[in-house]
Structures are given as structure tokens and as C-alpha cells.
Write an enzyme that holds these catalytic residues in place. Structure first.
Site, PDB file in Angstrom:
ATOM      1  N   HIS A   1       0.818  -1.217   0.000  1.00 42.83           N
ATOM      2  CA  HIS A   1       0.000   0.000   0.000  1.00 42.83           C
ATOM      3  C   HIS A   1       0.855   1.273   0.000  1.00 42.83           C
ATOM      4  CE1 HIS A   1      -3.536  -2.393   1.056  1.00 42.83           C
ATOM      5  NE2 HIS A   1      -2.864  -2.921   2.056  1.00 42.83           N
TER       6      HIS A   1
HETATM    7  C1  BDR Z   1      -2.929   1.245   5.221  1.00 40.03           C
HETATM    8  O1  BDR Z   1      -3.208   0.802   6.550  1.00 40.03           O
HETATM    9  C2  BDR Z   1      -2.032   0.402   7.180  1.00 40.03           C
HETATM   10  O2  BDR Z   1      -2.215  -0.798   7.859  1.00 40.03           O
HETATM   11  C3  BDR Z   1      -0.974   0.330   6.123  1.00 40.03           C
HETATM   12  O3  BDR Z   1       0.288   0.695   6.659  1.00 40.03           O
HETATM   13  C4  BDR Z   1      -1.428   1.305   5.073  1.00 40.03           C
HETATM   14  O4  BDR Z   1      -0.985   2.610   5.358  1.00 40.03           O
HETATM   15  C5  BDR Z   1      -3.617   0.307   4.252  1.00 40.03           C
HETATM   16  O5  BDR Z   1      -4.995   0.313   4.461  1.00 40.03           O
END
Ligand code: BDR
Ligand code: CA
Length: 309
Positions: free
Chosen positions: A238
């Protein structure tokens, strides 16, 4: 061309860690500061993890400061099931050789904006940035570019409607999207197209560096989580998408949109409504639609291999 001045606002988080390392390994980017926010784990842990990652890359010159410990009005997230109890996959770490900068993280962001054109990469809940705008009215107009990982058009990951970074502080997200800065948003629809496989983890281990070993070790429990959750071991990157935009912007297709954040819904608190109608084609806000994962993986491999330890 001079490197882009970048501040990373983050809640590490194993994918935050990869994003930070990708930035630190990239000559197109000059990381001027890292600010921590509560998110995947509470602020004391995200600040410690940010110091660990900056120290891992041997970058003692970069200030790491702690920002807000509490969302504007949502409860603090206590324990992450995704990133391990410590937020970085529960490995053993020495005390990091990078000290916590005594400045307040929000004020450090303001200071860095005052020093020249700044791109902010926001890869955690948006609390620090909302407080920045509230404390310094108009400062949003001085930011060159804000790249955010957050939100979803079609399916959340904390609830059916909401993605984690927005769900963790929806009131802050609303302030940020209502402010006046050029935003590029990387929502789940995009980030799920960017993933590493077991081949990549093997490659990282084969580098024989501390960075390679640690990143592979951090990502292993994350792969196991993905297997339980999604049925395969693909490790979704992500947060690295927000950095990748600054390296290979043409590899990510984007479109002008308007983004509204739901703060009240019974089932939809934290949802992002990403309006892709043509009337928003020239909007200051753009959303990432698709990415070439082969290009991304190759770039990540190449850059992480340059971090020797
Ligand atoms: C986001 O949520 C976090 O757990 C990850 O680091 C990312 O920023 C993804 O939904
Ligand atoms: Ca994050």
C-alpha cells in the site's frame, strides 16, 4: 534535476517501512524529515519504528519527530493484528542510533514547508496534517504536492466501506481533503495491484544485507496475514505506492476526482466517496487507478539492493 524535497508522515507499519526505505534509497528524493502519527500501533511505537527504519538505512542526518498521539475524535487503535504487536513484525532490534527529535511533529512539518517547496507523503492516519491546517490556516496553499495512501472506491479493509488510514481518523481526513493542496491519492483499488511475491522475499534475502534480511523477515508475518485474509501470500505494498508516484509517475494511471469523507454513517464511517465524473477532470485532487506491478517490483528490488548495511 534537483531531488524533490519530501517529508514522510507515517505510522510504521511494515509497508510504511518499505515505503520509507524506498524513499531513502532513491536519488530523485531528498527525505528532509520523518514524522510519526498514531495508527497501526500507538504513537510511542510508531515513533520508535520510524527511528528504527531510518537507522537501518544509516541516515542519522534525518530528523524523526513524534506528532499526534490521538485522532481528532476517533479512539486510538491499540493493537494491530496486521503488523505484529510492535508494528514491525516483532523482530529483535537494538536501540536505534537515531534519537527522537524533540520538536513536535506537526511543527516540524510547518518548519519544513517554510524552508522551500515540499512534497508530503502521508501513509498513516491524517491527524498530523489536519492539526497542521487547523493551527496554521492557509499553510496548505504552500505545499507543492501531497501524496496520500488511503481510502477505497469499492471495498474497505477495516469495514466493507472504510480503509484503515481514513477509518482511524475520519474527521482529520475530511479536513485534509477539504483543504487547498494538490493531492494524489493512492486508494486500495490501486494498492492491491502492487504486491510482492515469495520470489521477491527470496531476492531480498539473497542480497545478503541487513536491510534485505530485515525487510524479508518483517514481510513474512505480513504475507501470512494476507494468506489468512485474502487466500494468497501476495504482500500488498500500500504505502510504497505513495513513494513510487515520485519515482515513476508514468507507471501509475491517474484521473482528476473529488473526494468526500463520510464521518457519520452507521455502516459507512470512514468511507471515501471518490467522484470520477468528468466535471472533476481538472481537479487539484487526482486518484491512482492502475499501476504496472512488474515495473514497481523491479524498481523496488533495484533500489533496496543499494542500501548496504
Ligand atoms: C494502510 O493501513 C495500514 O495498515 C498500512 O500501513 C497502510 O498505510 C492500508 O490500508
Ligand atoms: Ca501506514
Amino acid at each position: 534535476m534537483a531531488p524533490t524535497r519530501v517529508l514522510i508522515d507515517t505510522d510504521p507499519g511494515v509497508d510504511d517501512a518499505v515505503a520509507i526505505l524506498l524513499a531513502l534509497a532513491s536519488p530523485e528524493i531528498e527525505v528532509v524529515a520523518v514524522t510519526a502519527v498514531a495508527g497501526n500501533v500507538p504513537l510511542d511505537k510508531t515513533a520508535l519504528n520510524a527511528r528504527r527504519i531510518v537507522a537501518l538505512a544509516d541516515r542519522h542526518d534525518i530528523p524523526v519527530a513524534a506528532g499526534r498521539a490521538e485522532p481528532l475524535s476517533a479512539p486510538v487503535v491499540e493493537d494491530s493484528v496486521v503488523h505484529g504487536r510492535d508494528g514491525l513484525g516483532d523482530l529483535d532490534w537494538d536501540e536505534p542510533a537515531v534519537a527522537l527529535d524533540p520538536r513536535d511533529g506537526v511543527e516540524l512539518i510547518a518548519e519544513m514547508i517554510g524552508r522551500g517547496p515540499l512534497t508530503i507523503v502521508a501513509i498513516g492516519p491524517l491527524t498530523n496534517l489536519a492539526v497542521l491546517v487547523q493551527r496554521h490556516p492557509g499553510i496548505d496553499r504552500s505545499v507543492a504536492h501531497l501524496v496520500i495512501m488511503g481510502g477505497a472506491s469499492f471495498q474497505g479493509n477495516v469495514t466493507p466501506a472504510a480503509e484503515f488510514n481514513i477509518w482511524a481518523d475520519p474527521e482529520a481526513a475530511r479536513v485534509v481533503f477539504d483543504a487547498d493542496w494538490p493531492i494524489t491519492l493512492m486508494p486500495l483499488d490501486l494498492t492491491h495491484q502492487a504486491y510482492l511475491t515469495d520470489d521477491d522475499l527470496a531476492y531480498l534475502r539473497s542480497l545478503g544485507t541487513e536491510v534485505g534480511r530485515r525487510v524479508a523477515a518483517m514481510l513474512e508475518p505480513y504475507a501470512q496475514f494476507h494468506e489468512r485474509w485474502y487466500g494468497n501470500r501476495d504482500v500488498i505494498m500500500h504505502d510504497a505506492m505513495a513513494v513510487y508516484e515520485l519515482l515513476d509517475a508514468e507507471a501509475i494511471e491517474k484521473q482528476g476526482v473529488r473526494v468526500a469523507v463520510e464521518t457519520d454513517g452507521v455502516h459507512s464511517r470512514g468511507a471515501t466517496f471518490i467522484d470520477r465524473r468528468r466535471e472533476h477532470a481538472d481537479s487539484l485532487v487526482r486518484v491512482g487507478l492502475s499501476v504496472d506491478n512488474d515495473l514497481f517490483r523491479a524498481r523496488l528490488r533495484e533500489r533496496l539492493a543499494t542500501l548496504k548495511d
